[in-house]
Design an enzyme around this catalytic site. Structure first.
Site: not given
Ligand SMILES: Cc1cc2nc3c(=O)[nH]c(=O)nc-3n(C[C@H](O)[C@H](O)[C@H](O)COP(=O)(O)OP(=O)(O)OC[C@H]3O[C@@H](n4cnc5c(N)ncnc54)[C@H](O)[C@@H]3O)c2cc1C
Length: 474
Positions: A42, A276, A318, A326, A450
């Site tokens: 998504a 965890v 990540d 994010a 304020h």
């Molecule tokens: C419950 C929860 C709450 C959070 N709250 C916060 C918050 O308040 N503030 C904050 O900064 N961070 C928060 N985070 C962390 C944040 O969601 C992540 O740090 C962020 O989404 C990382 O972004 P990204 O682009 O690295 O990866 P992601 O958002 O994980 O996106 C990676 C994408 O890659 C796709 N993908 C994976 N492998 C493949 C492949 N082989 N081919 C094609 N597509 C693929 C996946 O489907 C996914 O859509 C939270 C996380 C969780 C689980």
């Protein structure tokens, strides 16, 4: 190529459309690069679909329900009824609006969107499988690749996310009913945010944590008010215990834990949420075909231009390591796109804010006093309590404080820690101040509106300079 494959080419292949990948793709599009963004699930990734946004929506909704039912002090008497299905439906609407926006923005910036799962086939080629059964695959030749495949929740042995009563955060945020009782394994930020949501919706919450405190990544005086407030909501904490397994028991389950002496405890609940930590998603990418190396933990190490060990392969978000946030992912995505376009961009992690959306919220940026000391500064701190803030008192949330850390001889701001109302918003001013090389004097002499919570930031700086007005100076 296998029979039936088609082949395409692109300047930049971005794998994964989370806040790292979609931001990289949009920025690359803005810079007139030919860019293809592949996503297997998504648009918006974990953040928009299953993480930041859904959790913050549920936090807002559960706060509202709780506050409306606990405002007798203000002369308000209400007993809100929660319809969980509708609450989750509202949250899903927010998510849909944002993910639809991401798709539109990508297209408007000329990003080619491709649905499917990508893996590296060679140094400059990837295979994208549409639908996941090996049929309808496509080979994409690229000049540069940006890996932004994010992370997945870590499974604790004995707790399989495929089993119905065992939840990861994504499943917990999509429940159709409020569970009567819930064991949460892990008192990190995801566990603690969701403990607050469910406790406020009326769930009987037990938190089991292997270490000896909540939010172990944060200083004690920041975490303490969060624990205290959770306890006042009825959350039952058990520290120094590791979850070891679960079994069906009557209508629910029993979760077993073990402490370091091998003593076993059991907790009854309807469901168990395991939170965890998260592992990078790099094991399904055939990275070795492109020559990209990972650490033992699976992260891709990058330089200050988001480059992996292979010159034309970048990693952001990540997969590129802590902090898994994010906004850090998005900034890395922008830098990767700009470097590919030949711009003089580089990463600067001096002021990466972090926020925990618990009650009260925690937010930090830059160095703590101890870190400043370790780095050879001569730290001085200033602190201002929210119970001395007029605005905090008018919101009914006056717990916590703002703390600033500065280098005493130069006055330069080095870091800040906040626990209290709107900490996640207030930290922005301090991040900006650090980025701008501001001193305590700069922050203290800036006129703040304020009555606002932001006055606490000014007063904390004044306190460090020994002339705060609304609190006693050290
Ligand atoms: C419950 C929860 C709450 C959070 N709250 C916060 C918050 O308040 N503030 C904050 O900064 N961070 C928060 N985070 C962390 C944040 O969601 C992540 O740090 C962020 O989404 C990382 O972004 P990204 O682009 O690295 O990866 P992601 O958002 O994980 O996106 C990676 C994408 O890659 C796709 N993908 C994976 N492998 C493949 C492949 N082989 N081919 C094609 N597509 C693929 C996946 O489907 C996914 O859509 C939270 C996380 C969780 C689980």
């Amino acid at each position: 190529m296998v029979v039936g494959d088609i082949s395409t080419g692109t300047d930049v292949l971005v794998i994964g459309a989370g806040p790292g990948g979609y931001v990289a793709a949009i920025r690359a599009g803005q810079l007139d690069l030919d860019v293809t963004l592949v996503e297997k699930d998504a648009y918006g990734g974990t953040c928009l679909n299953y993480g930041c946004i859904p959790s913050k929506a549920m936090i807002t909704a559960s706060d509202l329900a709780h506050e409306a039912g606990h405002a007798e002090e203000m002369g308000i008497y209400a007993d809100p009824e929660v319809e969980m299905g509708e609450m989750v439906g509202w949250k899903d609407g927010v998510v849909d609006q944002l993910t639809g926006g991401v798709e539109k923005l990508c297209k408007a910036n000329g990003v080619e969107l491709m649905e499917g799962r990508a893996e590296f086939a060679g140094e400059n080629s990837a295979r994208v499988v549409h639908g996941g059964d090996g049929q309808g695959a496509e080979t994409v030749e690229f000049e540069h690749a940006i890996v932004s495949t994010g992370s997945r929740p870590i499974e604790v042995p004995g707790f399989d996310f495929g089993d119905e009563p065992v939840l990861d955060s994504r499943q917990a945020l999509a429940l159709a009913e409020v569970p009567e009782s819930l064991v949460i394994v892990g008192a990190g930020y995801i566990g603690m945010e969701l403990a607050g949501v469910f406790a406020k919706l009326g769930t009987d919450v037990t938190v089991v944590e292997m270490l000896d405190s909540v939010l172990p990544a944060y200083e004690d005086d920041l975490a303490r008010p969060v624990k205290k407030n959770a306890e006042s909501l009825g959350v039952d904490f058990h520290f120094g215990e590791a979850a070891s397994g679960w079994e069906e028991a009557g209508d629910g389950i029993t979760v077993a834990t073990e402490d370091e002496d091998g003593e076993v405890s059991e907790f009854g609940a309807e469901k168990v949420l395991v939170a965890v930590g998260r592992d990078p998603v790099t094991d399904t990418l055939e990275l070795s075909n492109a020559g990209v190396e990972t650490t033992d933990a699976g992260f891709i190490e990058t330089d200050d231009r988001a480059r992996s060990n292979v010159e034309h392969v970048f990693a952001v978000g990540d997969v590129a390591g802590e902090p898994m946030l994010a906004h850090k992912a998005s900034k890395e995505g922008q830098v990767a796109a700009e470097v590919i376009a030949g711009e003089p961009a580089a990463l600067d992690y001096q002021a990466v804010p972090a926020a925990v959306f618990t009650d009260p919220e925690i937010a930090t940026v830059g160095l703590t006093e101890a870190e400043a000391d370790e780095e050879g500064f001569e730290p001085t701190v200033g602190q201002f309590p929210f119970n001395a803030s007029g605005r905090a008192l008018t919101t009914g949330h006056a717990e916590g404080f703002v703390r600033v850390v500065a280098d005493e001889p130069s006055g330069f701001l080095l870091g800040a820690q906040i626990v209290g109302p709107e900490a996640s918003e207030l930290i922005a001013e301090l991040g900006f101040a650090i980025e701008m090389g501001a001193t305590l004097e700069d922050v203290a002499s800036t006129i703040h509106t304020h009555p606002t919570l932001s006055e606490a930031v000014m007063e904390a700086a004044e306190n460090a300079l020994d002339h705060a007005i609304h609190t006693l100076n050290r």
